[in-house]
Design a protein around this motif. Structure first.
Motif, PDB file in Angstrom:
ATOM      1  N   SER B 130       0.834  -1.202   0.000  1.00 18.16           N
ATOM      2  CA  SER B 130       0.000   0.000   0.000  1.00 18.16           C
ATOM      3  C   SER B 130       0.870   1.255   0.000  1.00 18.16           C
ATOM      4  O   SER B 130       0.420   2.325  -0.406  1.00 18.16           O
ATOM      5  CB  SER B 130      -0.963  -0.005   1.187  1.00 18.16           C
ATOM      6  N   MET B 131       2.136   1.143   0.429  1.00 16.43           N
ATOM      7  CA  MET B 131       3.050   2.285   0.345  1.00 16.43           C
ATOM      8  C   MET B 131       3.495   2.545  -1.092  1.00 16.43           C
ATOM      9  O   MET B 131       3.848   3.661  -1.457  1.00 16.43           O
ATOM     10  CB  MET B 131       4.296   2.044   1.200  1.00 16.43           C
ATOM     11  N   VAL B 133       1.803   2.768  -3.627  1.00 16.50           N
ATOM     12  CA  VAL B 133       0.901   3.696  -4.316  1.00 16.50           C
ATOM     13  C   VAL B 133       1.497   5.104  -4.335  1.00 16.50           C
ATOM     14  O   VAL B 133       1.358   5.835  -5.308  1.00 16.50           O
ATOM     15  CB  VAL B 133      -0.467   3.750  -3.601  1.00 16.50           C
ATOM     16  N   TYR B 134       2.184   5.448  -3.231  1.00 20.23           N
ATOM     17  CA  TYR B 134       2.683   6.817  -3.128  1.00 20.23           C
ATOM     18  C   TYR B 134       3.666   7.167  -4.228  1.00 20.23           C
ATOM     19  O   TYR B 134       3.648   8.293  -4.733  1.00 20.23           O
ATOM     20  CB  TYR B 134       3.319   7.045  -1.755  1.00 20.23           C
ATOM     21  N   VAL B 137       1.492   7.993  -7.226  1.00 12.41           N
ATOM     22  CA  VAL B 137       0.703   9.226  -7.052  1.00 12.41           C
ATOM     23  C   VAL B 137       1.617  10.442  -7.093  1.00 12.41           C
ATOM     24  O   VAL B 137       1.316  11.446  -7.758  1.00 12.41           O
ATOM     25  CB  VAL B 137      -0.067   9.179  -5.722  1.00 12.41           C
ATOM     26  N   LEU B 138       2.755  10.359  -6.384  1.00  9.91           N
ATOM     27  CA  LEU B 138       3.666  11.502  -6.345  1.00  9.91           C
ATOM     28  C   LEU B 138       4.250  11.771  -7.718  1.00  9.91           C
ATOM     29  O   LEU B 138       4.381  12.928  -8.132  1.00  9.91           O
ATOM     30  CB  LEU B 138       4.786  11.248  -5.340  1.00  9.91           C
ATOM     31  N   SER B 156      -4.034   5.276  -8.364  1.00  9.72           N
ATOM     32  CA  SER B 156      -4.297   5.173  -6.930  1.00  9.72           C
ATOM     33  C   SER B 156      -5.719   4.696  -6.696  1.00  9.72           C
ATOM     34  O   SER B 156      -5.957   3.859  -5.813  1.00  9.72           O
ATOM     35  CB  SER B 156      -4.032   6.496  -6.225  1.00  9.72           C
TER      36      SER B 156
END
Lengths: 100, 340, 168
Positions: B130-131, B133-134, B137-138, B156
């Motif tokens: 789940s980390m 995803v960052y 997204v970033l 995301s």
């Protein structure tokens, strides 16, 4: 040696940072984030005291706090979106009127 | 500096390099399988059967200029591929790929074949993915480009939607195995039914396995769920603005994530390193074989199935996959309670 | 010794990251820094022998709630806080800052006066056991657990109603 006091002081400092954020920032999203900091400070206290008393209840309350935080974030952010649609700003000072 | 410590350190080094190599191998396999599916030959110039092609590709990427759009957010733009790759590598660290070994009596106590044993391993994998995803997204936000932003948003939304089914499919296996440790879950699958069928959880959880595979494809953003980078609509999605090694990092992360998803499926459903014929110290060969089969399945699917539409993907995830996962979990829990 | 270093490292990360969250005009950076702070807290939970809470902290807070925040920041695209004079005025805000500083000092002062309590009192059974947490959650706290499910449903409906586009 790290004692319970260390954790409580850390939690107090984090909570104070959260309150300062609510006071100082003029952006609804950052204010919501500050509330999350405060909730986390409280969580830390629960887990630390739970460890001190050797019970799992501290962790269970933390679990409930997380659930409440998730619900709060969902509703809070929906409100932010609704407000932003009306006023095109995130400053809380723009939302002082009860009706528009 | 005990021998055990050195051996463990070497093991970590080996796992890290194997992951990088597996990504390179996957690039080759993808191109080769795709070529055969499309009745072509595929890469065959660099090395035997084009096996060295990925290294030539990496060399080419290294030589390229590192570009950054002027309007991009410099810090987040740099950190995004690092987050992606780091999350991909970290997730593999709790996966056991073999039984214990003393290296033929060299070590004073048996070394388990995994980087680290955590007693909540399944949840750790879930947390780390789940980390991941960052990173995406970033990358999408910091590029300051419409294609990147749309790719990042889609990705995301997709990952969050499918994470639920993914988690519920895992939960059913946890209920069956009664443990959160991957090593224990694998060891629970030892033995045979009627001396023929291995006691793998896939035979108890056929629906769960299908849900896991489908959600896994969506989690790794692969076709037929490759919306974040749907090239016909979004150029290249979240990594449109990336070049050179930072682009390679996203690529690396994608392939390592595929390996991790396959490795978790192998451990949870296909009995991990357990298998007939081979002696137990060669169990990692079984593990490798099963992971390879799943990876081939992923590649095969990518080059056979057309892409869904985005609303179809969301509808499928929320209206079909999630209810199926819930029913599967409830049925499993009820059966475990009933049989005991 | 390890516990000592780890505690101070995680505590420092948590405090610095939280300070930067509120000392930041760009909400995007605030969200990212808050995730860092949550990661440090997860580390502290591991030190406190609560790996399950540490992992849920990452999954729920960092993995779900913060993604929601990130989504809203990205969708609204309001990168910076306006530097307009607030209705409260600079003096009132300065007072607020001073008050929270006083609050911090007060808490620290009060807590340092307590006698030192060892963090692990020993005793039988590990509190890190997931089975123990699960048993307590579904027996002693079953009512609260069911109540939260209702809370989530209400929040879900509320969010959908509030955020949907109005059709006039």
């Amino acid at each position: 040696m790290i004692s319970l006091n260390h954790y409580l002081i850390l939690s107090g400092i984090l909570f104070a940072i959260g309150t300062a954020g609510v006071f100082l920032r003029r952006n609804v999203i950052t204010i919501l984030l500050s509330i999350e900091i405060m909730l986390n400070a409280v969580n830390l206290t629960f887990v630390a005291v739970g460890r001190y008393l050797n019970t799992v209840d501290g962790q269970i309350i933390t679990f409930f706090v997380m659930t409440v935080a998730a619900a709060e974030a969902a509703v809070g952010l929906a409100l932010v979106i609704a407000l932003f649609r009306h006023r095109e700003t995130l400053s809380p000072d723009a939302f002082t009127a009860l009706k528009w | 500096m005990s021998a055990y410590f050195i051996a463990h350190f070497l093991l970590i080094f080996l796992v890290f390099n194997m992951l990088v190599m597996s990504a390179a191998f996957m690039v080759w396999m993808e191109r080769k399988v795709c070529a055969y599916i499309q009745d072509r030959v595929g890469p065959n110039r660099v090395g035997v059967e084009g096996l060295l092609q990925p290294f030539a590709d990496v060399l080419k990427l290294l030589m390229k200029e590192e570009l950054r759009p002027k309007a991009a957010d410099a810090f987040l733009f740099t950190i995004a591929p690092i987050v992606s790759a780091a999350a991909a590598f970290t997730a593999f660290s709790v996966i056991p790929f073999g039984s214990e070994t003393t290296l033929f009596g060299l070590l004073d106590r048996p070394l388990p074949l995994e980087v680290t044993d955590v007693n909540v391993a399944v949840l750790v994998i879930f947390a780390i993915t789940s980390m991941g995803v960052y990173g995406i997204v970033l990358a999408g936000w910091s590029s300051n480009s419409k294609y990147s932003l749309l790719g990042g948003l889609r990705s995301s939304a997709q990952m969050i939607s499918y994470e639920l089914s993914y988690g519920l499919a895992l939960a059913a296996v946890i209920v069956l195995g009664g443990s959160l440790s991957l090593r224990e879950l694998v060891l629970n699958q030892t033995g045979y039914w009627f001396h023929v069928i291995p006691r793998w959880y896939i035979f108890l959880q056929p629906l769960g396995f299908l849900i896991y595979l489908t959600a896994g494809v969506a989690e790794t953003n692969r076709a037929p769920f490759d919306f974040p980078e749907a090239e016909q609509e979004l150029v290249a999605g979240y990594h449109t603005e990336y070049s050179s090694m930072s682009f390679a990092m996203f690529f690396l992360a994608e392939y390592i994530n595929m390996v991790t998803v396959s490795a978790v499926a192998t451990s949870l459903y296909l009995g991990g390193w357990l298998g007939p014929i081979l002696p137990s110290w060669l169990g990692w060969l079984w593990f490798l074989l099963k992971v390879l089969l799943l990876l081939f399945f992923y590649v095969w699917m990518r080059w056979t199935l057309p892409r869904y539409r985005y609303d179809q993907l969301m509808e499928f995830g929320w209206k079909w996959l999630l209810p199926a996962a819930v029913v599967n979990l409830i049925a499993t829990a009820a059966l475990v309670l009933w049989i005991g | 010794m390890f516990e000592f270093i780890a505690f101070y490292a995680f505590a420092a990360i948590a405090i610095i990251a939280s300070l930067l969250v509120i000392g930041q005009r760009n909400p995007m950076y605030s969200v990212i820094l808050l995730i860092v702070s949550f990661g440090a807290l997860a580390g502290l939970y591991v030190l406190l022998d609560a790996p399950f809470t540490a992992v849920t902290q990452i999954i729920i807070y960092a993995g779900a709630i913060m993604v929601l925040f990130l989504f809203v920041v990205m969708l609204l695209n309001v990168p910076r806080e306006e530097a307009i004079a607030s209705r409260l005025g600079a003096r009132a805000r300065r007072t607020g800052a001073v008050l929270s500083l006083v609050f911090t000092l007060e808490i620290v002062w009060a807590l340092t006066r307590l006698s030192v309590m060892p963090v692990s009192s020993g005793g039988g059974g590990s509190i890190g056991s997931v089975a123990r947490i699960g048993t307590a959650l579904f027996t002693t706290h079953a009512f609260a657990f069911e109540a939260t499910s209702l809370l989530i449903l209400v929040a879900m409906v509320g969010a959908v109603v509030l955020a949907r586009k109005e059709h006039h």
